[in-house]
Design a protein around this motif. Sequence first.
Motif, PDB file in Angstrom:
ATOM      1  N   SER A  63       0.930  -1.110   0.081  1.00 27.82           N
ATOM      2  CA  SER A  63       0.118  -0.098   0.015  1.00 27.82           C
ATOM      3  C   SER A  63       0.842   1.228  -0.148  1.00 27.82           C
ATOM      4  N   ALA A  64       2.145   1.198   0.045  1.00 21.29           N
ATOM      5  CA  ALA A  64       3.016   2.417   0.205  1.00 21.29           C
ATOM      6  C   ALA A  64       3.181   3.143  -1.125  1.00 21.29           C
ATOM      7  N   ALA A  65       3.186   2.136  -2.084  1.00 20.08           N
ATOM      8  CA  ALA A  65       3.701   2.599  -3.413  1.00 20.08           C
ATOM      9  C   ALA A  65       3.525   1.505  -4.564  1.00 20.08           C
ATOM     10  N   PRO A  66       3.407   1.813  -5.677  1.00 23.59           N
ATOM     11  CA  PRO A  66       3.349   0.575  -6.930  1.00 23.59           C
ATOM     12  C   PRO A  66       4.618  -0.140  -6.622  1.00 23.59           C
ATOM     13  N   MET A  67       4.574  -1.574  -6.488  1.00 22.99           N
ATOM     14  CA  MET A  67       5.814  -2.459  -6.562  1.00 22.99           C
ATOM     15  C   MET A  67       6.444  -2.331  -7.749  1.00 22.99           C
ATOM     16  N   THR A  68       7.787  -2.797  -7.752  1.00 19.11           N
ATOM     17  CA  THR A  68       8.578  -3.230  -8.861  1.00 19.11           C
ATOM     18  C   THR A  68       8.362  -4.358  -9.338  1.00 19.11           C
ATOM     19  N   ASP A  69       8.554  -4.698 -10.508  1.00 19.52           N
ATOM     20  CA  ASP A  69       8.378  -6.190 -11.061  1.00 19.52           C
ATOM     21  C   ASP A  69       9.029  -7.183 -10.228  1.00 19.52           C
ATOM     22  N   GLU A  70      10.483  -6.848  -9.650  1.00 18.19           N
ATOM     23  CA  GLU A  70      11.314  -7.847  -8.984  1.00 18.19           C
ATOM     24  C   GLU A  70      10.655  -8.124  -7.710  1.00 18.19           C
ATOM     25  N   ALA A  71      10.087  -6.935  -7.028  1.00 14.13           N
ATOM     26  CA  ALA A  71       9.602  -6.825  -5.756  1.00 14.13           C
ATOM     27  C   ALA A  71       8.185  -7.815  -5.789  1.00 14.13           C
ATOM     28  N   ALA A  72       7.446  -7.494  -6.788  1.00 13.12           N
ATOM     29  CA  ALA A  72       6.020  -8.509  -6.862  1.00 13.12           C
ATOM     30  C   ALA A  72       6.543  -9.591  -7.067  1.00 13.12           C
ATOM     31  N   LEU A  73       7.486 -10.165  -7.950  1.00 14.29           N
ATOM     32  CA  LEU A  73       7.731 -11.628  -8.126  1.00 14.29           C
ATOM     33  C   LEU A  73       8.064 -12.233  -6.899  1.00 14.29           C
ATOM     34  N   HIS A  74       9.279 -11.749  -6.175  1.00 14.81           N
ATOM     35  CA  HIS A  74       9.644 -12.030  -4.866  1.00 14.81           C
ATOM     36  C   HIS A  74       8.297 -12.430  -3.914  1.00 14.81           C
ATOM     37  N   LEU A  75       7.473 -11.282  -3.689  1.00 13.75           N
ATOM     38  CA  LEU A  75       6.351 -11.517  -2.910  1.00 13.75           C
ATOM     39  C   LEU A  75       5.226 -12.499  -3.627  1.00 13.75           C
ATOM     40  N   ALA A  76       4.993 -12.500  -4.635  1.00 12.60           N
ATOM     41  CA  ALA A  76       4.241 -13.812  -5.627  1.00 12.60           C
ATOM     42  C   ALA A  76       4.737 -15.091  -5.371  1.00 12.60           C
ATOM     43  N   LEU A  77       5.879 -15.233  -5.297  1.00 11.88           N
ATOM     44  CA  LEU A  77       6.645 -16.665  -5.291  1.00 11.88           C
ATOM     45  C   LEU A  77       6.445 -17.114  -3.992  1.00 11.88           C
ATOM     46  N   ARG A  78       6.692 -16.162  -2.586  1.00 10.99           N
ATOM     47  CA  ARG A  78       6.254 -16.889  -1.551  1.00 10.99           C
ATOM     48  C   ARG A  78       4.879 -16.962  -1.221  1.00 10.99           C
ATOM     49  N   LEU A  79       3.917 -16.127  -1.722  1.00 10.60           N
ATOM     50  CA  LEU A  79       2.681 -16.324  -1.672  1.00 10.60           C
ATOM     51  C   LEU A  79       2.130 -17.900  -2.426  1.00 10.60           C
ATOM     52  N   LYS A  80       2.723 -17.865  -3.476  1.00  4.26           N
ATOM     53  CA  LYS A  80       2.203 -19.256  -4.350  1.00  4.26           C
ATOM     54  C   LYS A  80       2.607 -20.279  -3.764  1.00  4.26           C
ATOM     55  N   ALA A  81       3.850 -20.268  -2.911  1.00  5.72           N
ATOM     56  CA  ALA A  81       4.295 -21.417  -1.955  1.00  5.72           C
ATOM     57  C   ALA A  81       3.249 -21.810  -0.905  1.00  5.72           C
ATOM     58  N   LEU A  82       2.568 -20.764  -0.534  1.00  3.99           N
ATOM     59  CA  LEU A  82       1.423 -20.844   0.687  1.00  3.99           C
ATOM     60  C   LEU A  82       0.279 -21.282   0.032  1.00  3.99           C
ATOM     61  N   ALA A  83      -0.020 -20.966  -1.256  1.00  4.83           N
ATOM     62  CA  ALA A  83      -1.370 -21.023  -1.908  1.00  4.83           C
ATOM     63  C   ALA A  83      -1.696 -22.671  -2.057  1.00  4.83           C
ATOM     64  N   ASP A  84      -1.668 -23.448  -1.112  1.00  2.00           N
ATOM     65  CA  ASP A  84      -2.170 -24.772  -1.301  1.00  2.00           C
ATOM     66  C   ASP A  84      -2.434 -25.368   0.105  1.00  2.00           C
ATOM     67  N   PRO A  85      -3.531 -26.029   0.089  1.00  2.00           N
ATOM     68  CA  PRO A  85      -4.086 -26.457   1.488  1.00  2.00           C
ATOM     69  C   PRO A  85      -3.006 -27.553   2.141  1.00  2.00           C
ATOM     70  N   VAL A  86      -2.379 -28.259   1.547  1.00  2.00           N
ATOM     71  CA  VAL A  86      -1.448 -29.153   2.241  1.00  2.00           C
ATOM     72  C   VAL A  86      -0.461 -28.211   2.839  1.00  2.00           C
ATOM     73  N   ARG A  87      -0.019 -27.128   2.288  1.00  2.00           N
ATOM     74  CA  ARG A  87       1.016 -26.395   2.633  1.00  2.00           C
ATOM     75  C   ARG A  87       0.784 -25.623   3.760  1.00  2.00           C
ATOM     76  N   ILE A  88      -0.172 -25.170   3.763  1.00  2.00           N
ATOM     77  CA  ILE A  88      -0.977 -24.348   4.974  1.00  2.00           C
ATOM     78  C   ILE A  88      -1.065 -25.113   6.082  1.00  2.00           C
ATOM     79  N   LYS A  89      -1.458 -26.615   5.961  1.00  2.00           N
ATOM     80  CA  LYS A  89      -1.834 -27.342   7.137  1.00  2.00           C
ATOM     81  C   LYS A  89      -0.427 -27.763   7.496  1.00  2.00           C
ATOM     82  N   LEU A  90       0.558 -27.829   6.792  1.00  2.00           N
ATOM     83  CA  LEU A  90       2.277 -28.339   7.106  1.00  2.00           C
ATOM     84  C   LEU A  90       2.557 -27.074   8.104  1.00  2.00           C
ATOM     85  N   MET A  91       2.350 -25.735   7.596  1.00  2.00           N
ATOM     86  CA  MET A  91       2.550 -24.785   8.152  1.00  2.00           C
ATOM     87  C   MET A  91       2.203 -24.663   9.562  1.00  2.00           C
ATOM     88  N   SER A  92       0.693 -25.024   9.564  1.00  2.00           N
ATOM     89  CA  SER A  92       0.124 -24.807  10.794  1.00  2.00           C
ATOM     90  C   SER A  92       0.652 -25.986  11.960  1.00  2.00           C
TER      91      SER A  92
END
Length: 119
Positions: A20-49
Amino acid sequence: MPKTLPVVDVSAPICCAPVSAAPMTDEAALHLALRLKALADPVRIKLMSILLTASEGEVCTCDLATGVGLSESTVSHHLGQLKKAGMVQPVRRGMNVFYSARPDALDALRVVLDPNCCT
């Protein structure tokens, strides 16, 4: 077939200002998306829990497999994706691998997504 996650430098924390601070750079958006993608699976969420609530702080892959009702090889695959995203860290002891969550990585995600959350 799903795309594989590119390797992220897990030694580096999430690098960006809140979305929300400012539009993200492509690189920053990629790094954030990769981390969120890793969590975007029910099994992985359960493993983290399971890892985040483990009383010993770490759990053997064999116990994680039992906890999610999958084979150890399937759980190892999911843990590998979480490791690439910097969410977990493994420690090998003999024939077993024990995993622990990296709460700092989750806290960094929280701050990037909403710095006013949970304060």
